[in-house]
Design a protein around this motif. Structure first.
Motif, mmCIF file in Angstrom:
data_model
loop_
_atom_site.group_PDB
_atom_site.id
_atom_site.type_symbol
_atom_site.label_atom_id
_atom_site.label_comp_id
_atom_site.label_asym_id
_atom_site.label_seq_id
_atom_site.Cartn_x
_atom_site.Cartn_y
_atom_site.Cartn_z
ATOM 1 N N SER A 88 -14.412 -64.433 115.455
ATOM 2 C CA SER A 88 -13.479 -65.227 116.258
ATOM 3 C C SER A 88 -12.582 -66.048 115.347
ATOM 4 N N ALA A 89 -11.409 -66.392 115.855
ATOM 5 C CA ALA A 89 -10.496 -67.220 115.081
ATOM 6 C C ALA A 89 -11.086 -68.613 114.902
ATOM 7 N N GLN A 90 -10.673 -69.275 113.848
ATOM 8 C CA GLN A 90 -11.182 -70.606 113.542
ATOM 9 C C GLN A 90 -10.782 -71.604 114.613
ATOM 10 N N ARG A 91 -11.711 -72.439 115.007
ATOM 11 C CA ARG A 91 -11.441 -73.481 115.999
ATOM 12 C C ARG A 91 -11.025 -74.756 115.264
ATOM 13 N N THR A 92 -9.787 -75.155 115.458
ATOM 14 C CA THR A 92 -9.290 -76.343 114.768
ATOM 15 C C THR A 92 -9.471 -77.601 115.596
ATOM 16 N N ASP A 96 -2.461 -76.663 119.938
ATOM 17 C CA ASP A 96 -1.184 -76.251 119.362
ATOM 18 C C ASP A 96 -1.007 -74.764 119.600
ATOM 19 N N LEU A 97 -0.061 -74.416 120.429
ATOM 20 C CA LEU A 97 0.182 -73.018 120.769
ATOM 21 C C LEU A 97 1.335 -72.429 119.957
ATOM 22 N N ALA A 393 -9.061 -65.627 121.529
ATOM 23 C CA ALA A 393 -9.164 -65.375 120.097
ATOM 24 C C ALA A 393 -10.267 -66.208 119.455
ATOM 25 N N GLN A 394 -10.511 -67.402 119.999
ATOM 26 C CA GLN A 394 -11.524 -68.287 119.444
ATOM 27 C C GLN A 394 -12.913 -68.016 120.010
#
Length: 454
Positions: A88-92, A96-97, A393-394
């Motif tokens: 999965s994508a990194q969760r920041t 923010d899109l 994605a996350q």
């Protein structure tokens, strides 16, 4: 989305021009993608490099009914385990899109491809109900079918690519929604295999998508009945020995007439599941099913009569099926945003140049307000779609977000198409202008299931 660009391309990747630069280069993939687009021989060979040129097809595609294509045999590969998965994508933790730098470069590249290749062929493809082979070839050459495939499996994704897939679908739809669906149909199957396939399924089917001759493939979820609910399927699967037997009818299948591999939704023991069905399987018949919109996608029906498949056919479980439905709806939302943007980009210069009573029609408040409403609703559609894509994605639950995005895109997208026709007056009703095609395409958002997947 993060795209690894740390190693030189080799084999099939080099053939698609996915040369990699330094891993620290955030736009390495996008630059390589653009270079490949510029080198695509199909553009010059067909004279498609100039956006103003169009591919004209004079014959209308006739109706057909045929046994599935048998020109490819997928060689069964050994393998055990659940297969490889992209993380999965990194969760920041930051809302923010805004697309990242490499994502924006990717959008710019695909936008150019849509303008130079897709848009010129749109009118002819709409008439013939078939995507030109040259457009499909060009899309394959620049690597669109493997955008969601893990890098270790021959693709280019190092993280879940729902955001990248959404941005690509939006950019392609600015050229034409029907051709975008046709181009993205194989990517739906390769992405599904990357996300949920077992080791055996990935080794058997994914190599074909990473070679030059990408198979035509499609995700078949919808059924031809009123008030269709994707959670309540009439297409059935029953266990027989080590395999399954499928019966039913699936509709809204892009490129069904030349399809070689289908991911079919069917009810198994009271719950919907996904099954891999090769087109050469006995009992599978493809029927022409031309639609009101997205005609360039070559929409077809699949008729399954006692179709016997092996144990390798079962893709994931019931939860996998529901996630596929959500990701497919997300793809259709992205297509709606792209087509809506095409409408806005077309009507603004039109109303500013069209004069009535000695002044541009845009000086009339009713016209100006209608154009402004298109822009307002379009931005809402885009933000709702991006939010759902970011959560997907996350690896977060995005069921609520995609449901809201689909409702918004179905309602407001159809209104944008209607307003586009209205703003052109009598011109909006004739094929001289593309808004009538966009109106028909946008009506598909609320009824189509499957076909694409991000």
């Amino acid at each position: 989305m993060t795209l690894n660009t740390d190693a030189p391309a080799s084999g099939s990747q080099r053939r698609r021009g996915l040369a990699r630069s330094e891993k620290t280069d955030p736009i390495g993939f996008a630059v390589a993608f653009l270079n490949r687009l510029a080198q695509t021989p199909a553009l010059d060979r067909l004279g498609l490099r100039k956006p103003a040129e169009q591919v004209v097809y004079t014959a209308t595609k006739s109706g057909f009914q045929t046994i599935g294509a048998v020109n490819r045999q997928f060689k069964r590969a050994g393998g055990k385990g659940k297969g490889q998965r992209v993380p999965s994508a990194q969760r920041t933790g930051v809302f923010d899109l805004t697309p990242s730098e490499d994502e924006q470069m990717l959008v710019d590249v695909v936008t150019e491809f849509a303008a130079e290749v897709v848009l010129p062929a749109a009118s002819g493809a709409n008439e013939t109900c078939e995507a030109p082979a040259e457009v499909l070839e060009a899309a394959n050459e620049i690597g669109l079918p493997i955008l969601g495939v893990a890098e270790d499996l021959g693709g280019i994704a190092t993280e879940r690519s729902a955001v990248a897939g959404t941005l690509v679908a939006e950019a392609l739809a600015k050229g034409d929604m029907g051709l975008a669906v046709a181009v993205l149909a194989p990517a739906a199957v390769s992405t599904a295999l990357s996300l949920w396939g077992t080791d055996e399924q990935q080794k058997t089917y994914l190599p074909a998508f990473t070679e030059d001759d990408v198979p035509a493939a499609a995700l078949a979820l919808a059924e031809p009945r009123p008030l269709f609910d994707p959670r309540d399927l009439q297409t059935t699967a029953r266990r027989q020995g080590d395999g399954f037997v499928l019966n039913g009818v699936k509709s809204g299948v892009p490129r069904g007439h030349d399809g070689e591999l289908f991911v079919v939704g069917a009810d198994l023991e009271g719950r919907p599941h996904l099954f891999l069905v090769e087109s050469s399987t006995p009992g599978l018949t493809v029927e022409n099913d031309p639609s009101m919109g997205v005609r360039a996608a070559g929409i077809s029906k699949l008729v399954l009569e006692d179709v016997e498949v092996g144990s390798i056919a079962l893709l994931g479980d019931a939860e996998t099926y529901l996630e596929a439905v959500r990701l497919a709806r997300l793809g259709w939302c992205a297509l709606a945003v792209g087509t809506g943007q095409a409408v806005l980009d077309y009507v603004v210069p039109y109303v500013n140049s069209r004069e009535a009573f000695g002044e541009p029609v845009s000086h009339r408040q009713s016209v100006a307000f209608m154009v402004a409403n298109i822009a307002i609703e379009l931005e809402g559609m885009r933000l709702a779609t991006y939010k759902a894509a970011a959560r997907a994605a996350q690896g977060k639950d995005f069921s609520r977000e995609v449901a809201l995005a689909r409702k918004l895109c179905a309602d407001k997208g159809m209104q944008i198409g209607l307003d586009g026709v209205q703003l052109l007056g009598g011109h909006g009703y004739v094929k001289e202008h593309p808004v009538e095609r966009w109106y028909r395409d946008l009506r598909a958002i609320g009824v189509m299931e499957g076909g694409v997947l991000v």
